[in-house]
Design a protein around this motif. Structure first.
Motif, PDB file in Angstrom:
ATOM      1  N   GLN A 213       0.838  -1.205   0.000  1.00 25.27           N
ATOM      2  CA  GLN A 213       0.000   0.000   0.000  1.00 25.27           C
ATOM      3  C   GLN A 213       0.872   1.254   0.000  1.00 25.27           C
ATOM      4  O   GLN A 213       0.589   2.231  -0.705  1.00 25.27           O
ATOM      5  N   SER A 214       1.932   1.219   0.794  1.00 22.46           N
ATOM      6  CA  SER A 214       2.817   2.368   0.885  1.00 22.46           C
ATOM      7  C   SER A 214       3.517   2.629  -0.447  1.00 22.46           C
ATOM      8  O   SER A 214       3.660   3.792  -0.865  1.00 22.46           O
ATOM      9  N   ALA A 215       3.926   1.567  -1.120  1.00 22.65           N
ATOM     10  CA  ALA A 215       4.607   1.717  -2.409  1.00 22.65           C
ATOM     11  C   ALA A 215       3.670   2.310  -3.459  1.00 22.65           C
ATOM     12  O   ALA A 215       4.057   3.192  -4.231  1.00 22.65           O
ATOM     13  N   ILE A 216       2.423   1.823  -3.489  1.00 20.28           N
ATOM     14  CA  ILE A 216       1.449   2.348  -4.453  1.00 20.28           C
ATOM     15  C   ILE A 216       1.175   3.818  -4.184  1.00 20.28           C
ATOM     16  O   ILE A 216       1.173   4.650  -5.102  1.00 20.28           O
ATOM     17  N   ARG A 217       0.955   4.159  -2.906  1.00 18.66           N
ATOM     18  CA  ARG A 217       0.674   5.553  -2.551  1.00 18.66           C
ATOM     19  C   ARG A 217       1.863   6.449  -2.906  1.00 18.66           C
ATOM     20  O   ARG A 217       1.687   7.537  -3.481  1.00 18.66           O
ATOM     21  N   SER A 218       3.054   6.005  -2.589  1.00 23.77           N
ATOM     22  CA  SER A 218       4.242   6.818  -2.860  1.00 23.77           C
ATOM     23  C   SER A 218       4.411   7.062  -4.357  1.00 23.77           C
ATOM     24  O   SER A 218       4.749   8.174  -4.783  1.00 23.77           O
ATOM     25  N   LEU A 219       4.173   6.026  -5.157  1.00 19.77           N
ATOM     26  CA  LEU A 219       4.304   6.178  -6.608  1.00 19.77           C
ATOM     27  C   LEU A 219       3.273   7.169  -7.140  1.00 19.77           C
ATOM     28  O   LEU A 219       3.602   8.058  -7.939  1.00 19.77           O
ATOM     29  N   LEU A 220       2.040   7.055  -6.681  1.00 20.96           N
ATOM     30  CA  LEU A 220       1.003   7.979  -7.133  1.00 20.96           C
ATOM     31  C   LEU A 220       1.313   9.414  -6.712  1.00 20.96           C
ATOM     32  O   LEU A 220       1.103  10.361  -7.484  1.00 20.96           O
ATOM     33  N   GLU A 221       1.816   9.585  -5.508  1.00 22.34           N
ATOM     34  CA  GLU A 221       2.157  10.935  -5.038  1.00 22.34           C
ATOM     35  C   GLU A 221       3.310  11.524  -5.844  1.00 22.34           C
ATOM     36  O   GLU A 221       3.338  12.723  -6.136  1.00 22.34           O
ATOM     37  N   GLU A 222       4.267  10.686  -6.233  1.00 22.67           N
ATOM     38  CA  GLU A 222       5.356  11.155  -7.091  1.00 22.67           C
ATOM     39  C   GLU A 222       4.823  11.605  -8.448  1.00 22.67           C
ATOM     40  O   GLU A 222       5.213  12.658  -8.970  1.00 22.67           O
ATOM     41  N   LEU A 223       3.934  10.807  -9.021  1.00 26.30           N
ATOM     42  CA  LEU A 223       3.365  11.147 -10.323  1.00 26.30           C
ATOM     43  C   LEU A 223       2.577  12.446 -10.253  1.00 26.30           C
ATOM     44  O   LEU A 223       2.677  13.300 -11.138  1.00 26.30           O
ATOM     45  N   GLU A 224       1.807  12.614  -9.171  1.00 26.55           N
ATOM     46  CA  GLU A 224       1.052  13.858  -9.003  1.00 26.55           C
ATOM     47  C   GLU A 224       2.004  15.045  -8.868  1.00 26.55           C
ATOM     48  O   GLU A 224       1.754  16.126  -9.434  1.00 26.55           O
ATOM     49  N   ALA A 225       3.104  14.859  -8.158  1.00 28.99           N
ATOM     50  CA  ALA A 225       4.060  15.951  -7.964  1.00 28.99           C
ATOM     51  C   ALA A 225       4.681  16.385  -9.292  1.00 28.99           C
ATOM     52  O   ALA A 225       4.838  17.579  -9.551  1.00 28.99           O
ATOM     53  N   VAL A 226       5.030  15.415 -10.129  1.00 33.77           N
ATOM     54  CA  VAL A 226       5.612  15.742 -11.432  1.00 33.77           C
ATOM     55  C   VAL A 226       4.587  16.459 -12.303  1.00 33.77           C
ATOM     56  O   VAL A 226       4.882  17.495 -12.922  1.00 33.77           O
ATOM     57  N   MET A 227       3.386  15.918 -12.356  1.00 38.75           N
ATOM     58  CA  MET A 227       2.346  16.516 -13.203  1.00 38.75           C
ATOM     59  C   MET A 227       1.970  17.917 -12.725  1.00 38.75           C
ATOM     60  O   MET A 227       1.695  18.809 -13.534  1.00 38.75           O
ATOM     61  N   THR A 228       1.986  18.118 -11.420  1.00 39.37           N
ATOM     62  CA  THR A 228       1.711  19.455 -10.875  1.00 39.37           C
ATOM     63  C   THR A 228       2.821  20.428 -11.267  1.00 39.37           C
ATOM     64  O   THR A 228       2.557  21.584 -11.636  1.00 39.37           O
ATOM     65  N   ALA A 229       4.061  19.945 -11.225  1.00 40.53           N
ATOM     66  CA  ALA A 229       5.203  20.797 -11.546  1.00 40.53           C
ATOM     67  C   ALA A 229       5.197  21.264 -12.997  1.00 40.53           C
ATOM     68  O   ALA A 229       5.691  22.352 -13.305  1.00 40.53           O
ATOM     69  N   ILE A 230       4.658  20.446 -13.880  1.00 38.23           N
ATOM     70  CA  ILE A 230       4.624  20.821 -15.307  1.00 38.23           C
ATOM     71  C   ILE A 230       3.269  21.410 -15.705  1.00 38.23           C
ATOM     72  O   ILE A 230       2.974  21.566 -16.889  1.00 38.23           O
ATOM     73  N   ASP A 231       2.441  21.714 -14.703  1.00 40.38           N
ATOM     74  CA  ASP A 231       1.134  22.343 -14.932  1.00 40.38           C
ATOM     75  C   ASP A 231       0.200  21.491 -15.786  1.00 40.38           C
ATOM     76  O   ASP A 231      -0.563  22.013 -16.606  1.00 40.38           O
ATOM     77  N   ALA A 232       0.259  20.191 -15.604  1.00 40.65           N
ATOM     78  CA  ALA A 232      -0.688  19.306 -16.285  1.00 40.65           C
ATOM     79  C   ALA A 232      -2.086  19.552 -15.718  1.00 40.65           C
ATOM     80  O   ALA A 232      -2.235  19.896 -14.540  1.00 40.65           O
ATOM     81  N   PRO A 233      -3.119  19.374 -16.535  1.00 38.78           N
ATOM     82  CA  PRO A 233      -4.490  19.691 -16.094  1.00 38.78           C
ATOM     83  C   PRO A 233      -5.107  18.591 -15.233  1.00 38.78           C
ATOM     84  O   PRO A 233      -6.032  17.895 -15.629  1.00 38.78           O
ATOM     85  N   ILE A 234      -4.580  18.430 -14.018  1.00 42.73           N
ATOM     86  CA  ILE A 234      -5.071  17.384 -13.122  1.00 42.73           C
ATOM     87  C   ILE A 234      -5.810  17.996 -11.936  1.00 42.73           C
ATOM     88  O   ILE A 234      -5.578  19.154 -11.575  1.00 42.73           O
ATOM     89  N   LYS A 235      -6.689  17.189 -11.336  1.00 39.86           N
ATOM     90  CA  LYS A 235      -7.393  17.626 -10.130  1.00 39.86           C
ATOM     91  C   LYS A 235      -6.445  17.616  -8.940  1.00 39.86           C
ATOM     92  O   LYS A 235      -5.567  16.752  -8.835  1.00 39.86           O
ATOM     93  N   LYS A 236      -6.631  18.551  -8.044  1.00 40.47           N
ATOM     94  CA  LYS A 236      -5.871  18.550  -6.806  1.00 40.47           C
ATOM     95  C   LYS A 236      -6.278  17.328  -5.986  1.00 40.47           C
ATOM     96  O   LYS A 236      -7.456  17.016  -5.852  1.00 40.47           O
ATOM     97  N   GLY A 237      -5.293  16.603  -5.451  1.00 45.62           N
ATOM     98  CA  GLY A 237      -5.583  15.409  -4.669  1.00 45.62           C
ATOM     99  C   GLY A 237      -5.885  14.190  -5.511  1.00 45.62           C
ATOM    100  O   GLY A 237      -6.444  13.204  -5.008  1.00 45.62           O
ATOM    101  N   ILE A 238      -5.496  14.206  -6.801  1.00 46.28           N
ATOM    102  CA  ILE A 238      -5.812  13.094  -7.691  1.00 46.28           C
ATOM    103  C   ILE A 238      -5.141  11.797  -7.249  1.00 46.28           C
ATOM    104  O   ILE A 238      -5.661  10.707  -7.490  1.00 46.28           O
TER     105      ILE A 238
END
Length: 308
Positions: A213-238
């Protein structure tokens, strides 16, 4: 509306067959071997939504035809460069190109090849495979294709496309925000394919472990961080939304990438995980779990290449 499906495999073959079943003008662009088999045996679909046995119009890249109104691409990312060359003769000034590939990097390639206006947005959710007899096997309840103008405009051509897609015995959905939908699926498929391929396991046993569970959550949080940094059109808390989705899946669920690796086939590591690692490096975002996944996938590719 003249529709060209690139390939008659699990995705293009299925959705093309459903449109043909409805009565739409559908042609399949296929290789010579696939053309011969379909000509001899027909295009067969075995699905929980109803079986089909059709005799569709077929093209190969060496044949001639007038430009099509829309071309649907469902190739693997590593086949895209060749697919672009294959469809060039069939693209006219008014042709729409609807890609159903995973990821996002392919949009830039298609825009570069055919122009900004030609490319619309798309994605699909479906589980299919090709049976030993060459038939398309579709077993899950989900058979959804999502499409729309990039940028969210409601144009006359999209309205026309919707009229031809509506009423098909599959779920064709006109998106209100296809850009966001594509990025959200990109996050999900990158995490799902990455974690199951890394662990060489269906999702159930992975998520039952606290460390999983921790590995899945960490990977998703990393992906969200990258997408947020490049201003991808994602929902907050995705990341939390996607984690809930992962945890709601059947225990036996495997990613298509994992299945491809089990068959020693090509994978889309650079197109999915690799593309986001490049973006993370450019933006200075730390992504250790994503890098671990990518290392595993690249080692697989190197070992697979040596076996050939």
């Amino acid at each position: 509306m003249r529709i060209l499906m690139v390939g008659a495999g699990g995705i293009g073959g299925y959705f093309g067959a459903r449109l043909l079943e409805k009565g739409e003008d559908v042609t399949f662009l296929v290789r010579e071997g696939r053309k011969k088999k379909i000509e001899e045996e027909g295009l067969r679909v075995n699905s929980r939504h109803g079986d089909l046995h059709l005799q569709p119009a077929l093209l190969t890249k060496t044949m001639q035809a007038e430009p099509f109104d829309i071309i649907l691409l469902s190739t693997k990312a590593y086949q895209l460069e060749q697919a672009i060359e294959d469809i060039r003769p069939f693209v006219g000034e008014q042709t729409m190109i609807l890609p159903l590939l995973n990821g996002i990097a392919h949009v830039e390639q298609l825009v570069s090849a055919f122009g900004e206006d030609a490319v619309i947005g798309g994605l699909c959710f479906i589980e299919t495979t090709i049976g030993e007899d060459g038939s398309i096997v579709q077993t899950s309840p989900i058979h959804q294709l999502v499409y729309g103008e990039r940028g969210g405009k409601r144009t006359s051509r999209i309205a026309k496309l919707k009229a031809h897609f509506d009423g098909t015995k599959a779920e064709f959905v006109l998106s209100e925000d296809i850009d966001q939908d594509m990025w959200h699926k990109y996050m999900f498929i990158t995490a799902m394919s990455g974690i199951t391929s890394l662990m060489e396991s269906p999702i159930g046993p992975i998520r039952k472990l606290p460390s999983g569970q921790s590995a899945i959550r960490s990977l998703l949080e990393e992906l969200e961080a990258v997408m947020t940094a490049i201003d991808a059109p994602i929902k907050k808390g995705i990341a939390d939304i996607q984690l809930d989705k992962v945890n709601s899946m059947d225990d036996s669920m495997k990613s298509s990438m994992q299945r491809d690796m089990e068959k020693n086939q090509g994978i889309e590591a650079d197109h999915l995980q690799g593309h986001l690692i490049e973006k993370a490096q450019q933006e200075g975002v730390s992504v250790p779990v994503l890098e671990t996944v990518y290392t595993k996938l690249k080692l697989y590719e190197e070992n697979n290449d040596r076996k050939k």
